[in-house]
Scaffold this motif. Structure first.
Motif, PDB file in Angstrom:
ATOM      1  N   LEU A   9      -4.619  13.490   9.518  1.00 43.13           N
ATOM      2  CA  LEU A   9      -6.024  13.445   9.119  1.00 43.13           C
ATOM      3  C   LEU A   9      -6.705  12.212   9.703  1.00 43.13           C
ATOM      4  CD1 LEU A   9      -7.427  14.241   5.605  1.00 43.13           C
ATOM      5  CD2 LEU A   9      -8.149  12.191   6.803  1.00 43.13           C
ATOM      6  N   LEU A  10      -6.038  11.056   9.644  1.00 51.86           N
ATOM      7  CA  LEU A  10      -6.609   9.837  10.201  1.00 51.86           C
ATOM      8  C   LEU A  10      -6.747   9.937  11.719  1.00 51.86           C
ATOM      9  CD1 LEU A  10      -4.719   7.176   8.060  1.00 51.86           C
ATOM     10  CD2 LEU A  10      -7.156   7.740   7.930  1.00 51.86           C
ATOM     11  N   ALA A  11      -5.798  10.577  12.367  1.00 46.92           N
ATOM     12  CA  ALA A  11      -5.878  10.749  13.816  1.00 46.92           C
ATOM     13  C   ALA A  11      -7.116  11.543  14.204  1.00 46.92           C
ATOM     14  CB  ALA A  11      -4.621  11.434  14.332  1.00 46.92           C
ATOM     15  N   GLU A  12      -7.504  12.488  13.363  1.00 47.25           N
ATOM     16  CA  GLU A  12      -8.701  13.278  13.639  1.00 47.25           C
ATOM     17  C   GLU A  12      -9.961  12.425  13.516  1.00 47.25           C
ATOM     18  OE1 GLU A  12     -10.931  16.976  14.306  1.00 47.25           O
ATOM     19  OE2 GLU A  12      -9.196  15.893  15.052  1.00 47.25           O
ATOM     20  N   LYS A  15      -9.221  14.290 -12.312  1.00 44.89           N
ATOM     21  CA  LYS A  15      -9.963  15.189 -13.198  1.00 44.89           C
ATOM     22  C   LYS A  15     -10.259  16.536 -12.555  1.00 44.89           C
ATOM     23  CE  LYS A  15     -12.158  11.667 -16.081  1.00 44.89           C
ATOM     24  NZ  LYS A  15     -13.437  11.046 -16.516  1.00 44.89           N
ATOM     25  N   VAL A  16     -10.331  16.571 -11.222  1.00 48.91           N
ATOM     26  CA  VAL A  16     -10.633  17.828 -10.547  1.00 48.91           C
ATOM     27  C   VAL A  16      -9.367  18.503 -10.045  1.00 48.91           C
ATOM     28  CG1 VAL A  16     -11.920  18.923  -8.664  1.00 48.91           C
ATOM     29  CG2 VAL A  16     -12.911  16.972  -9.886  1.00 48.91           C
ATOM     30  N   THR A  17      -8.551  17.777  -9.284  1.00 47.93           N
ATOM     31  CA  THR A  17      -7.326  18.318  -8.712  1.00 47.93           C
ATOM     32  C   THR A  17      -6.408  17.146  -8.375  1.00 47.93           C
ATOM     33  OG1 THR A  17      -6.495  19.894  -7.039  1.00 47.93           O
ATOM     34  CG2 THR A  17      -8.174  18.320  -6.332  1.00 47.93           C
ATOM     35  N   PRO A  18      -5.075  17.341  -8.320  1.00 46.96           N
ATOM     36  CA  PRO A  18      -4.155  16.217  -8.114  1.00 46.96           C
ATOM     37  C   PRO A  18      -4.541  15.335  -6.936  1.00 46.96           C
ATOM     38  CG  PRO A  18      -2.916  18.163  -8.695  1.00 46.96           C
ATOM     39  CD  PRO A  18      -4.348  18.610  -8.535  1.00 46.96           C
ATOM     40  N   ALA A  19      -4.298  14.023  -7.097  1.00 53.37           N
ATOM     41  CA  ALA A  19      -4.683  13.042  -6.092  1.00 53.37           C
ATOM     42  C   ALA A  19      -3.595  11.990  -5.966  1.00 53.37           C
ATOM     43  CB  ALA A  19      -6.023  12.403  -6.470  1.00 53.37           C
ATOM     44  N   TYR A  20      -3.802  11.027  -5.058  1.00 52.72           N
ATOM     45  CA  TYR A  20      -2.817   9.986  -4.786  1.00 52.72           C
ATOM     46  C   TYR A  20      -3.473   8.615  -4.829  1.00 52.72           C
ATOM     47  CZ  TYR A  20       0.045  13.883  -3.287  1.00 52.72           C
ATOM     48  OH  TYR A  20       0.742  15.064  -3.261  1.00 52.72           O
ATOM     49  N   CYS A  21      -2.751   7.673  -5.403  1.00 50.02           N
ATOM     50  CA  CYS A  21      -3.148   6.270  -5.436  1.00 50.02           C
ATOM     51  C   CYS A  21      -2.266   5.520  -4.426  1.00 50.02           C
ATOM     52  CB  CYS A  21      -2.946   5.723  -6.848  1.00 50.02           C
ATOM     53  SG  CYS A  21      -3.116   3.946  -6.997  1.00 50.02           S
ATOM     54  N   TRP A  22      -2.897   4.691  -3.590  1.00 49.72           N
ATOM     55  CA  TRP A  22      -2.169   4.037  -2.500  1.00 49.72           C
ATOM     56  C   TRP A  22      -2.142   2.518  -2.653  1.00 49.72           C
ATOM     57  CZ3 TRP A  22       0.266   5.918   1.905  1.00 49.72           C
ATOM     58  CH2 TRP A  22       0.164   7.301   2.120  1.00 49.72           C
ATOM     59  N   PRO A  23      -0.996   1.881  -2.381  1.00 46.85           N
ATOM     60  CA  PRO A  23      -1.000   0.423  -2.199  1.00 46.85           C
ATOM     61  C   PRO A  23      -1.916   0.081  -1.025  1.00 46.85           C
ATOM     62  CG  PRO A  23       1.245   1.254  -2.438  1.00 46.85           C
ATOM     63  CD  PRO A  23       0.364   2.449  -2.266  1.00 46.85           C
ATOM     64  N   VAL A  24      -2.775  -0.890  -1.198  1.00 46.15           N
ATOM     65  CA  VAL A  24      -3.803  -1.165  -0.192  1.00 46.15           C
ATOM     66  C   VAL A  24      -3.187  -1.544   1.147  1.00 46.15           C
ATOM     67  CG1 VAL A  24      -5.772  -2.626   0.373  1.00 46.15           C
ATOM     68  CG2 VAL A  24      -5.450  -1.828  -1.975  1.00 46.15           C
ATOM     69  N   ASP A  25      -2.157  -2.378   1.143  1.00 42.04           N
ATOM     70  CA  ASP A  25      -1.524  -2.781   2.401  1.00 42.04           C
ATOM     71  C   ASP A  25      -0.905  -1.590   3.117  1.00 42.04           C
ATOM     72  OD1 ASP A  25      -2.231  -5.428   2.135  1.00 42.04           O
ATOM     73  OD2 ASP A  25      -0.307  -6.046   1.274  1.00 42.04           O
ATOM     74  N   ARG A  26      -0.337  -0.672   2.359  1.00 39.29           N
ATOM     75  CA  ARG A  26       0.283   0.511   2.973  1.00 39.29           C
ATOM     76  C   ARG A  26      -0.766   1.387   3.632  1.00 39.29           C
ATOM     77  NH1 ARG A  26       2.591   2.928   5.871  1.00 39.29           N
ATOM     78  NH2 ARG A  26       4.018   4.682   5.621  1.00 39.29           N
ATOM     79  N   PHE A  27      -1.916   1.549   2.985  1.00 35.20           N
ATOM     80  CA  PHE A  27      -2.970   2.359   3.589  1.00 35.20           C
ATOM     81  C   PHE A  27      -3.497   1.676   4.848  1.00 35.20           C
ATOM     82  CE2 PHE A  27      -6.525   5.006   4.203  1.00 35.20           C
ATOM     83  CZ  PHE A  27      -6.447   6.094   3.354  1.00 35.20           C
ATOM     84  N   ALA A  28      -3.619   0.365   4.807  1.00 37.64           N
ATOM     85  CA  ALA A  28      -4.066  -0.371   5.991  1.00 37.64           C
ATOM     86  C   ALA A  28      -3.089  -0.181   7.153  1.00 37.64           C
ATOM     87  CB  ALA A  28      -4.224  -1.851   5.665  1.00 37.64           C
ATOM     88  N   GLU A  29      -1.810  -0.108   6.865  1.00 38.73           N
ATOM     89  CA  GLU A  29      -0.812   0.142   7.909  1.00 38.73           C
ATOM     90  C   GLU A  29      -1.032   1.511   8.550  1.00 38.73           C
ATOM     91  OE1 GLU A  29       2.973  -0.222   6.060  1.00 38.73           O
ATOM     92  OE2 GLU A  29       2.857  -2.408   5.831  1.00 38.73           O
ATOM     93  N   LEU A  30      -1.379   2.498   7.727  1.00 43.35           N
ATOM     94  CA  LEU A  30      -1.641   3.829   8.275  1.00 43.35           C
ATOM     95  C   LEU A  30      -2.831   3.811   9.227  1.00 43.35           C
ATOM     96  CD1 LEU A  30      -1.155   6.170   5.171  1.00 43.35           C
ATOM     97  CD2 LEU A  30       0.435   5.755   7.061  1.00 43.35           C
ATOM     98  N   LEU A  31      -3.849   3.042   8.885  1.00 46.05           N
ATOM     99  CA  LEU A  31      -4.998   2.922   9.781  1.00 46.05           C
ATOM    100  C   LEU A  31      -4.585   2.305  11.112  1.00 46.05           C
ATOM    101  CD1 LEU A  31      -7.794   1.652   7.338  1.00 46.05           C
ATOM    102  CD2 LEU A  31      -7.297   3.999   8.036  1.00 46.05           C
ATOM    103  N   THR A  32      -3.762   1.271  11.048  1.00 48.06           N
ATOM    104  CA  THR A  32      -3.271   0.632  12.267  1.00 48.06           C
ATOM    105  C   THR A  32      -2.451   1.607  13.095  1.00 48.06           C
ATOM    106  OG1 THR A  32      -3.247  -1.539  11.193  1.00 48.06           O
ATOM    107  CG2 THR A  32      -1.912  -1.282  13.181  1.00 48.06           C
ATOM    108  N   ASP A  33      -1.571   2.347  12.434  1.00 50.45           N
ATOM    109  CA  ASP A  33      -0.729   3.321  13.137  1.00 50.45           C
ATOM    110  C   ASP A  33      -1.561   4.400  13.817  1.00 50.45           C
ATOM    111  OD1 ASP A  33       1.474   1.927  12.260  1.00 50.45           O
ATOM    112  OD2 ASP A  33       1.952   3.315  10.622  1.00 50.45           O
ATOM    113  N   ALA A  34      -2.739   4.694  13.261  1.00 50.05           N
ATOM    114  CA  ALA A  34      -3.605   5.730  13.822  1.00 50.05           C
ATOM    115  C   ALA A  34      -4.412   5.229  15.014  1.00 50.05           C
ATOM    116  CB  ALA A  34      -4.555   6.253  12.746  1.00 50.05           C
TER     117      ALA A  34
END
Length: 225
Positions: free
Chosen positions: A134-137, A178-197
């Motif tokens: 998704l991030l690559a897109e 409240k609407v549908t299942p979701a995910y909570c992310w450690p901020v540093d881990r999400f930042a790593e995904l951005l870098t990887d993308a």
């Protein structure tokens, strides 16, 4: 993988289609009660304007309130959402703006066409294994120097690694949104995904929650090289 992706997307689409009017009424204040989020979106808009390419996608736009906010901030903003009900509401509420039904994983946008992408709590329902694609897109549609602002439920990365103690460690934790299942992310881990993308995270805003869930509200700004 593709079958699982289609299944969770259909569940998400159906869930949001079922709460269109309620959801729209809850967020009609356009962040008037959330100064931190309002400030980071304003900063994002200012930086996009400074780059000169004003074309900006609000991905997962819901009822279109933030698309309208981006427009008011001087951007050539349009909205995209998985839910046809949300798109129909957005078109009624903001008839002068452009809204389309599409998946964030397959944006109807040419390569390198955008100066900005806003993803305001719209990636939270994506299973962790599908988030890199998704991030690559988002990277594909951004011009060099284009900006991504992503907001999500976050943690500081402390606590149990499996979430068994009610907190998140170094990995994302699934929870009942409240609407549908979701995910909570450690901020540093999400930042790593951005870098990887292929993005360069350069600013973050993390603050105490505006809801009863107890997660942090996290906002990351990143630039495409």
């Amino acid at each position: 993988m593709a079958e699982h992706q289609a299944e969770h997307q259909e569940q998400t689409r159906a869930a949001y289609d079922g709460v269109v009017e309620l959801y729209a009424s809850m967020f009609s204040d356009r962040l008037e009660t959330r100064p931190f989020a309002r400030a980071i979106i304003g900063t994002f808009a200012e930086l996009v304007r400074g780059n000169g390419n004003l074309r900006t996608a609000d991905v997962g736009c819901g009822p279109g309130h933030l698309t309208a906010m981006l427009h008011d901030l001087g951007l050539d903003a349009f909205g995209i959402d998985l839910s046809p009900g949300m798109v129909a509401h957005a078109r009624r509420a903001h008839p002068a703006l452009e809204f389309d039904e599409a998946r964030m994983e397959a944006l109807p946008v040419e390569d390198g066409a955008l100066g900005g992408v806003l993803a305001h709590y719209s990636m939270i329902h994506t299973p962790p294994g599908e988030l890199p694609a998704l991030l690559a897109e988002q990277v594909r549609v951004l011009a060099p120097g284009g900006l991504l602002l992503v907001s999500f439920f976050g943690t500081d990365g402390t606590g149990g690694t499996d979430g068994s103690d009610g907190t998140a460690g170094s990995e994302p934790v699934r929870f009942d949104h409240k609407v549908t299942p979701a995910y909570c992310w450690p901020v540093d881990r999400f930042a790593e995904l951005l870098t990887d993308a292929g993005l360069v995270p350069f600013a973050r805003l993390v603050h105490d929650p505006a809801s009863e869930r107890g997660f942090l509200d996290a906002h990351l700004l990143a630039r495409r090289d």
